[in-house]
Design an enzyme around this catalytic site. Structure first.
Site, short mmCIF file in Angstrom:
data_model
loop_
_atom_site.label_atom_id
_atom_site.label_comp_id
_atom_site.label_asym_id
_atom_site.label_seq_id
_atom_site.Cartn_x
_atom_site.Cartn_y
_atom_site.Cartn_z
N ILE A 45 -61.54 43.46 16.73
CA ILE A 45 -61.48 44.61 17.61
C ILE A 45 -60.52 45.68 17.11
O ILE A 45 -60.59 46.85 17.50
CB ILE A 45 -61.08 44.17 19.04
CG1 ILE A 45 -61.43 45.26 20.06
CG2 ILE A 45 -59.60 43.77 19.10
CD1 ILE A 45 -61.33 44.80 21.50
N LYS A 46 -59.62 45.30 16.22
CA LYS A 46 -58.60 46.24 15.74
C LYS A 46 -59.19 47.38 14.92
O LYS A 46 -58.52 48.41 14.72
CB LYS A 46 -57.56 45.49 14.91
CG LYS A 46 -56.79 44.41 15.67
CD LYS A 46 -55.92 44.99 16.76
CE LYS A 46 -55.01 43.92 17.35
NZ LYS A 46 -54.09 44.46 18.37
N ASP A 47 -60.42 47.24 14.45
CA ASP A 47 -61.06 48.35 13.74
C ASP A 47 -61.14 49.59 14.62
O ASP A 47 -61.02 50.72 14.13
CB ASP A 47 -62.49 47.96 13.31
CG ASP A 47 -62.52 46.88 12.25
OD1 ASP A 47 -61.44 46.45 11.81
OD2 ASP A 47 -63.63 46.47 11.87
N ALA A 50 -57.70 51.24 14.75
CA ALA A 50 -57.23 51.63 13.42
C ALA A 50 -57.78 53.01 13.04
O ALA A 50 -57.03 53.89 12.60
CB ALA A 50 -57.63 50.58 12.40
#
Length: 455
Positions: A45-47, A50
């Site tokens: 989910i960090k995409d 980012a």
């Protein structure tokens, strides 16, 4: 462009599926869905945040062409930043902790990032911490920008703009509960804020870990350092308060043990065929602990943050699970040792006590080793054999503070750890274990003789 055709890999971020869980949540009255963030290009989910942080920094003139992105990351945020950096032409330097899986650091290096591994068990403001090292690197590196995922509002803004609307559309507005592991706070607070604006009665449940400060701070407003101690679960919990954690959005924090997180991570794969990472196990354990809050006809959405391939050397490695005491083995557990009073409630010495005082306390209690505390937090240990060796060499040490000769902190283990798995954990270098009854908030010291008597 035609549907599902993109100009570059960044266009594939988001728009992740919602999948109903059937077996693992069979005892939950409500219908439970998982938001599968593993299908993002960086497998987490960090995409989402980012790319949002990078593009916001570009618009604000903070990140310039040819610049260097620096961040302290457990691995997933770094992967999202590294992917975007390749497309946009930036260099990346990441700091991480020695708690994180080797696969995470290796994946970052595969994408061309420089990775610096820092010690886990230090305060955030310690110059060796991955927070502090990343800040130092920003000051030392020309044309550098620190993403600062913990305090950068672009983190939660990304989820307000994408994750929340996706869940609202996918559930047709029928979501009643959102369950999310809390680390930086961006996912739960950005998503929860969007959903609560549309459905104020929606409940947001944050999953925390033992060793983290979130739950007690939410319930009391007190930042209690006694809550802080080393934990294994990756991706959730903190020993400080990130600005992205908006406690007004989160209705309740539920703590999950490291052991339960690991076991349920494997069960998600075995029962649902969904390969996910450590924080997903925490989230499912939290759902099961909270099931009495969910009603028939309600919809629960739990977010699965990252992919199981990041944990091949840990959660999905049988030897590691046994070493950690997480395997389910028939026979008595550490709980039986406590129940039978073969261990005693913990007695320690403060770092400022003298070595002589520590030896007197060990003698009075017939201990061969003792924990060392600072502000009631266990930070080290001292064994009589080590103290004796030091004093023989330098007798003046008797009047020096214990911290001058203290050894590493005893290892924490879960009270449900099978006795059969305890014996290999006690070694000359680690002569005792701290048995933690997390839910009761009690800690006991366990020595080799205690384990031998049970075996």
């Amino acid at each position: 462009m035609p549907q599902n055709v993109y100009g570059d890999i960044l266009g594939t971020i988001g728009k992740t599926p919602l999948v109903r869980l059937n077996r693992i949540t069979r005892d939950v009255p409500a219908t439970v869905y998982a938001k599968l963030e593993t299908v993002n290009p960086g497998n987490s989910i960090k995409d989402r945040m980012a790319i949002r942080m990078i593009e916001d920094a570009e618009r604000q003139g903070l990140l310039k062409p040819g610049g260097t992105i620096i961040e302290g990351t457990s691995g997933n945020t770094g992967m999202g930043l590294a992917i975007a950096a390749i497309v946009k032409g930036y260099r990346c330097i990441f700091t991480t902790t020695d708690k994180q899986s080797k696969e995470k650091a290796d994946a970052l290096r595969a994408f061309g990032a420089e990775v610096i591994v820092c010690p886990t068990d230090v305060d955030p403001d310690d110059p060796r911490s991955y927070y502090s090292v990343s800040s130092r690197l920003v000051a030392e590196t020309p044309n550098a920008w620190k993403a600062n995922q913990y305090d950068n509002s672009s983190n939660s803004d990304a989820h307000y703009a994408t994750t929340g609307p996706e869940i609202w559309e996918q559930t047709e507005g029928k979501i009643d509960h959102l369950v999310v592991g809390v680390g930086t706070g961006g996912t739960i607070c950005g998503t929860g804020r969007f959903l609560k604006e549309r459905k104020p009665k929606l409940r947001v449940w944050g999953i925390d870990t033992y060793g983290s400060v979130f739950k007690k701070y939410k319930e009391t407003g007190v930042f209690d350092k006694q809550e802080i101690y080393p934990y294994v679960t990756e991706g959730i919990g903190e020993d400080f308060l990130p600005k992205n954690v908006d406690f007004s959005v989160i209705d309740h924090f539920e703590k999950v043990t490291d052991r339960d997180a690991a076991l349920w991570t494997r069960e998600i794969v075995r029962q649902e065929g969904i390969w996910v990472g450590n924080s997903a196990g925490s989230a499912i354990a939290g759902v099961l602990q909270l099931k009495h809050h969910f009603k028939v006809g309600e919809t629960v959405v739990v977010i699965f943050h990252d992919h199981g391939s990041r944990y091949l050397g840990k959660i999905f490695n049988a030897d590691w699970m046994r070493t950690m005491g997480y395997e389910n083995v028939a026979g008595p557990t550490a709980r039986e040792l406590v129940k039978n009073k073969r261990v005693s409630e913990i007695v320690g010495v403060e770092v400022t006590d003298t070595v002589a005082q520590a030896i007197r306390r060990m003698t009075a209690n017939d201990f061969s080793q003792i924990p060392v505390t600072q502000d009631q937090r266990i930070v080290g240990s001292l064994s009589e054999t080590h103290a004796y060796a030091c004093i023989v060499e330098r007798p003046a040490l008797l009047e020096q503070p214990v911290k001058t000769i203290m050894q590493r902190v005893f290892r924490f283990i879960d009270i449900e750890t099978p006795v059969q798995l305890l014996a290999p954990m006690i070694t000359p270098e680690s002569p005792a274990l701290l048995v933690r009854d997390f839910k009761a908030g009690q800690t006991y010291i366990l020595t080799g003789s205690d384990v031998l008597s049970a075996i």
